[in-house]
Scaffold this motif. Structure first.
Motif, PDB file in Angstrom:
ATOM      1  N   LEU A  14       0.818  -1.213   0.000  1.00 46.65           N
ATOM      2  CA  LEU A  14       0.000   0.000   0.000  1.00 46.65           C
ATOM      3  C   LEU A  14       0.852   1.262   0.000  1.00 46.65           C
ATOM      4  N   CYS A  15       1.953   1.257   0.743  1.00 44.52           N
ATOM      5  CA  CYS A  15       2.804   2.454   0.819  1.00 44.52           C
ATOM      6  C   CYS A  15       3.683   2.629  -0.408  1.00 44.52           C
ATOM      7  N   TRP A  16       4.173   1.556  -0.956  1.00 46.37           N
ATOM      8  CA  TRP A  16       5.137   1.665  -2.048  1.00 46.37           C
ATOM      9  C   TRP A  16       4.530   1.490  -3.429  1.00 46.37           C
ATOM     10  N   ASP A  17       3.517   0.626  -3.541  1.00 41.97           N
ATOM     11  CA  ASP A  17       2.971   0.296  -4.857  1.00 41.97           C
ATOM     12  C   ASP A  17       1.623   0.939  -5.157  1.00 41.97           C
ATOM     13  N   SER A  18       0.941   1.481  -4.152  1.00 43.89           N
ATOM     14  CA  SER A  18      -0.451   1.879  -4.366  1.00 43.89           C
ATOM     15  C   SER A  18      -0.721   3.370  -4.236  1.00 43.89           C
ATOM     16  N   LEU A  19      -0.349   3.973  -3.136  1.00 41.96           N
ATOM     17  CA  LEU A  19      -0.649   5.381  -2.906  1.00 41.96           C
ATOM     18  C   LEU A  19       0.619   6.143  -2.558  1.00 41.96           C
ATOM     19  N   GLU A  20       0.769   7.309  -3.141  1.00 39.03           N
ATOM     20  CA  GLU A  20       1.905   8.160  -2.809  1.00 39.03           C
ATOM     21  C   GLU A  20       1.677   8.806  -1.457  1.00 39.03           C
ATOM     22  N   ASN A  21       2.762   9.034  -0.743  1.00 38.46           N
ATOM     23  CA  ASN A  21       2.723   9.772   0.515  1.00 38.46           C
ATOM     24  C   ASN A  21       1.761   9.176   1.528  1.00 38.46           C
ATOM     25  N   LEU A  22       1.776   7.854   1.640  1.00 36.35           N
ATOM     26  CA  LEU A  22       0.940   7.165   2.629  1.00 36.35           C
ATOM     27  C   LEU A  22       1.836   6.611   3.724  1.00 36.35           C
ATOM     28  N   SER A  23       1.484   6.906   4.951  1.00 38.76           N
ATOM     29  CA  SER A  23       2.181   6.385   6.116  1.00 38.76           C
ATOM     30  C   SER A  23       1.250   5.418   6.821  1.00 38.76           C
ATOM     31  N   ILE A  24       1.736   4.220   7.117  1.00 40.18           N
ATOM     32  CA  ILE A  24       0.949   3.228   7.849  1.00 40.18           C
ATOM     33  C   ILE A  24       1.746   2.814   9.075  1.00 40.18           C
ATOM     34  N   LEU A 113      -7.112  -4.667  -2.420  1.00 38.82           N
ATOM     35  CA  LEU A 113      -6.907  -5.991  -1.840  1.00 38.82           C
ATOM     36  C   LEU A 113      -6.833  -7.044  -2.935  1.00 38.82           C
ATOM     37  N   TYR A 114      -7.667  -6.915  -3.938  1.00 41.81           N
ATOM     38  CA  TYR A 114      -7.637  -7.842  -5.075  1.00 41.81           C
ATOM     39  C   TYR A 114      -6.251  -7.828  -5.721  1.00 41.81           C
ATOM     40  N   ARG A 115      -5.726  -6.642  -5.968  1.00 38.48           N
ATOM     41  CA  ARG A 115      -4.385  -6.526  -6.572  1.00 38.48           C
ATOM     42  C   ARG A 115      -3.317  -7.135  -5.666  1.00 38.48           C
ATOM     43  N   PHE A 116      -3.450  -6.892  -4.366  1.00 39.87           N
ATOM     44  CA  PHE A 116      -2.483  -7.432  -3.409  1.00 39.87           C
ATOM     45  C   PHE A 116      -2.537  -8.959  -3.378  1.00 39.87           C
ATOM     46  N   ILE A 117      -3.727  -9.519  -3.345  1.00 37.16           N
ATOM     47  CA  ILE A 117      -3.894 -10.975  -3.336  1.00 37.16           C
ATOM     48  C   ILE A 117      -3.254 -11.581  -4.574  1.00 37.16           C
ATOM     49  N   ASP A 118      -3.482 -10.957  -5.706  1.00 39.85           N
ATOM     50  CA  ASP A 118      -2.904 -11.442  -6.953  1.00 39.85           C
ATOM     51  C   ASP A 118      -1.378 -11.364  -6.906  1.00 39.85           C
ATOM     52  N   LYS A 119      -0.852 -10.261  -6.426  1.00 44.07           N
ATOM     53  CA  LYS A 119       0.605 -10.070  -6.355  1.00 44.07           C
ATOM     54  C   LYS A 119       1.257 -11.069  -5.404  1.00 44.07           C
ATOM     55  N   GLU A 120       0.608 -11.311  -4.248  1.00 42.60           N
ATOM     56  CA  GLU A 120       1.176 -12.199  -3.234  1.00 42.60           C
ATOM     57  C   GLU A 120       0.798 -13.658  -3.446  1.00 42.60           C
TER      58      GLU A 120
END
Length: 144
Positions: A14-24, A113-120
């Motif tokens: 989410l921080c690196w591949d999805s949204l810019e300037n997001l801190s989690i 989440l769909y993209r993440f599931i596919d990637k992982e």
């Protein structure tokens, strides 16, 4: 069952591949709860509190993607110059508009989440469980 390492991978995604300037921030506590703080400085911030002794990190993972849905809502409403609507909905606790707002955040988070599931290469039954959990959470905002 979702492991803690999947939760950590989701944070990176989410921080690196999805949204810019997001801190989690992932914070171990007794029970899972998450908050999204709209961009006040250089970063949007999501703080996720979770029970470190869990065997299954599904709920914290689902809450993380839901809060990212709120981040996407914020970006869309800011672009439309409707930041006040976002604030009003975040401050609201029940009602039809709140239900719609929360459902939208679950839907927006689901696409990532769909993209993440596919990637992982995770099982896509995670999406069904995400939907079930999201539905239960959204129902809690109903005024009925």
């Amino acid at each position: 069952m979702i492991s803690k390492s999947v939760l950590t991978s989701a944070k990176a995604f989410l921080c690196w591949d999805s949204l810019e300037n997001l801190s989690i921030q992932l914070v171990p506590v007794q029970n899972a709860v998450a908050y999204y703080y709209p961009r006040q400085n250089a970063f949007h911030t999501i703080v996720l509190f979770y029970d470190e002794s869990l065997q299954d990190f599904s709920k914290p993972l689902f809450l993380l993607f839901h809060e990212v849905g709120h981040a996407i809502q914020w970006l869309e409403l800011k672009k439309a110059r409707q930041e006040q609507h976002f604030s009003d909905m975040m401050d609201s606790d029940k009602g039809e508009q709140k239900v719609i707002f929360e459902q939208q955040a679950w839907t927006l988070g689901r696409s990532l989440l769909y993209r993440f599931i596919d990637k992982e290469d995770l099982s896509f039954d995670v999406l069904e469980r995400y939907d079930q959990y999201g539905t239960a959470c959204v129902q809690s905002y109903s005024s009925m």
